[in-house]
Design a protein around this motif. Sequence first.
Motif, PDB file in Angstrom:
ATOM      1  N   SER A 109     -74.373 -23.021 -53.069  1.00  0.00           N
ATOM      2  CA  SER A 109     -75.759 -23.439 -53.195  1.00  0.00           C
ATOM      3  C   SER A 109     -75.885 -24.935 -52.968  1.00  0.00           C
ATOM      4  CB  SER A 109     -76.323 -23.064 -54.569  1.00  0.00           C
ATOM      5  OG  SER A 109     -75.735 -23.835 -55.584  1.00  0.00           O
ATOM      6  N   TYR A 155     -80.253 -24.826 -56.420  1.00  0.00           N
ATOM      7  CA  TYR A 155     -81.109 -23.929 -55.689  1.00  0.00           C
ATOM      8  C   TYR A 155     -80.490 -22.551 -55.584  1.00  0.00           C
ATOM      9  CZ  TYR A 155     -83.547 -28.228 -54.655  1.00  0.00           C
ATOM     10  OH  TYR A 155     -84.245 -29.408 -54.781  1.00  0.00           O
ATOM     11  N   GLU A 156     -81.062 -21.713 -54.731  1.00  0.00           N
ATOM     12  CA  GLU A 156     -80.614 -20.329 -54.589  1.00  0.00           C
ATOM     13  C   GLU A 156     -79.136 -20.251 -54.269  1.00  0.00           C
ATOM     14  OE1 GLU A 156     -82.687 -18.252 -51.542  1.00  0.00           O
ATOM     15  OE2 GLU A 156     -81.230 -16.615 -51.452  1.00  0.00           O
ATOM     16  N   GLN A 157     -78.461 -19.291 -54.884  1.00  0.00           N
ATOM     17  CA  GLN A 157     -77.056 -19.037 -54.565  1.00  0.00           C
ATOM     18  C   GLN A 157     -76.975 -18.023 -53.434  1.00  0.00           C
ATOM     19  OE1 GLN A 157     -74.762 -17.980 -58.071  1.00  0.00           O
ATOM     20  NE2 GLN A 157     -74.159 -20.107 -58.266  1.00  0.00           N
ATOM     21  N   TYR A 158     -76.163 -18.326 -52.442  1.00  0.00           N
ATOM     22  CA  TYR A 158     -75.920 -17.435 -51.315  1.00  0.00           C
ATOM     23  C   TYR A 158     -74.519 -16.861 -51.469  1.00  0.00           C
ATOM     24  CZ  TYR A 158     -80.054 -19.429 -49.104  1.00  0.00           C
ATOM     25  OH  TYR A 158     -81.343 -19.825 -48.831  1.00  0.00           O
ATOM     26  N   PHE A 185     -83.880 -13.785 -62.200  1.00  0.00           N
ATOM     27  CA  PHE A 185     -83.826 -13.431 -60.789  1.00  0.00           C
ATOM     28  C   PHE A 185     -83.600 -11.922 -60.646  1.00  0.00           C
ATOM     29  CE2 PHE A 185     -83.107 -17.796 -59.262  1.00  0.00           C
ATOM     30  CZ  PHE A 185     -82.646 -18.406 -60.412  1.00  0.00           C
ATOM     31  N   TYR A 188     -81.610  -9.680 -57.736  1.00  0.00           N
ATOM     32  CA  TYR A 188     -80.795  -9.645 -56.532  1.00  0.00           C
ATOM     33  C   TYR A 188     -80.739  -8.202 -56.049  1.00  0.00           C
ATOM     34  CZ  TYR A 188     -79.053 -14.423 -56.883  1.00  0.00           C
ATOM     35  OH  TYR A 188     -78.957 -15.785 -56.900  1.00  0.00           O
ATOM     36  N   GLN A 190     -77.993 -10.399 -52.098  1.00  0.00           N
ATOM     37  CA  GLN A 190     -78.985 -11.394 -51.675  1.00  0.00           C
ATOM     38  C   GLN A 190     -80.120 -11.473 -52.689  1.00  0.00           C
ATOM     39  OE1 GLN A 190     -81.567  -9.901 -48.217  1.00  0.00           O
ATOM     40  NE2 GLN A 190     -79.801  -8.551 -48.078  1.00  0.00           N
ATOM     41  N   LEU A 191     -80.700 -12.668 -52.760  1.00  0.00           N
ATOM     42  CA  LEU A 191     -81.797 -12.887 -53.688  1.00  0.00           C
ATOM     43  C   LEU A 191     -83.045 -12.150 -53.226  1.00  0.00           C
ATOM     44  CD1 LEU A 191     -82.851 -14.476 -56.175  1.00  0.00           C
ATOM     45  CD2 LEU A 191     -83.496 -16.300 -54.576  1.00  0.00           C
ATOM     46  N   ARG A 197     -87.453 -14.588 -57.679  1.00  0.00           N
ATOM     47  CA  ARG A 197     -87.177 -15.345 -58.909  1.00  0.00           C
ATOM     48  C   ARG A 197     -88.492 -15.532 -59.652  1.00  0.00           C
ATOM     49  NH1 ARG A 197     -85.054 -20.503 -55.847  1.00  0.00           N
ATOM     50  NH2 ARG A 197     -85.040 -19.046 -54.119  1.00  0.00           N
TER      51      ARG A 197
END
Lengths: 116, 112
Positions: A94, A103-106, B34, B36, B45-46, B49
Amino acid sequence: DAGVTQSPTHLIKTRGQHVTLRCSPISGHKSVSWYQQVLGQGPQFIFQYYEKEERGRGNFPDRFSARQFPNYSSELNVNALLLGDSALYLCASSLVGLAGASYEQYFGPGTRLTVT
Amino acid sequence: AQRVTQPEKLLSVFKGAPVELKCNYSYSGSPELFWYVQYSRQRLQLLLRHISRESIKGFTADLNKGETSFHLKKPFAQEEDSAMYYCALRTKPGAGSYQLTFGKGTKLSVIP
């Protein structure tokens, strides 16, 4: 960008052996986290590294260790493997913004470790 | 310690029916939650949120602090929604720290 990449894809080890798993983050991402996902369970947090320093550690024994390199890639090491270490190991990267805001975790595709 | 509970391992609904995937959490601090999703043979993948309050692929989720819940909803299920869904709680022990606690996941199966 290929996204987060992990190697190897699959690995078979014997009890008592040692294993090293590798992760390359998305370009520009300086934070890398590792998760263990046992079959039928959600991912469980192992470590987080940011700017080459450990920033978080989950409830895992000292047999688990990790490090982050100057190029922000990371390795997860597990010593003295047990049957219970068989799992999918996920890496996530991230961005970290001003004042440490994350921020967003990939997530990467994971490394499937089987211990026999 | 924080905890995320997803009570249903498997949820089967017919196409066009409403969907609700349940998530409850336990955390003493200010929660950041969140959802996922993991489609077959794809990486985690997200989906959404709670902070952004957006709707992704028709899914919405509202944080209810009183009930400590963050249920995922969609009014009309589609076959392509079939996947594994994980609810996750983020904790921030310090600056630059980022830790997700996941539930065990719910497998959503949409029947044509």
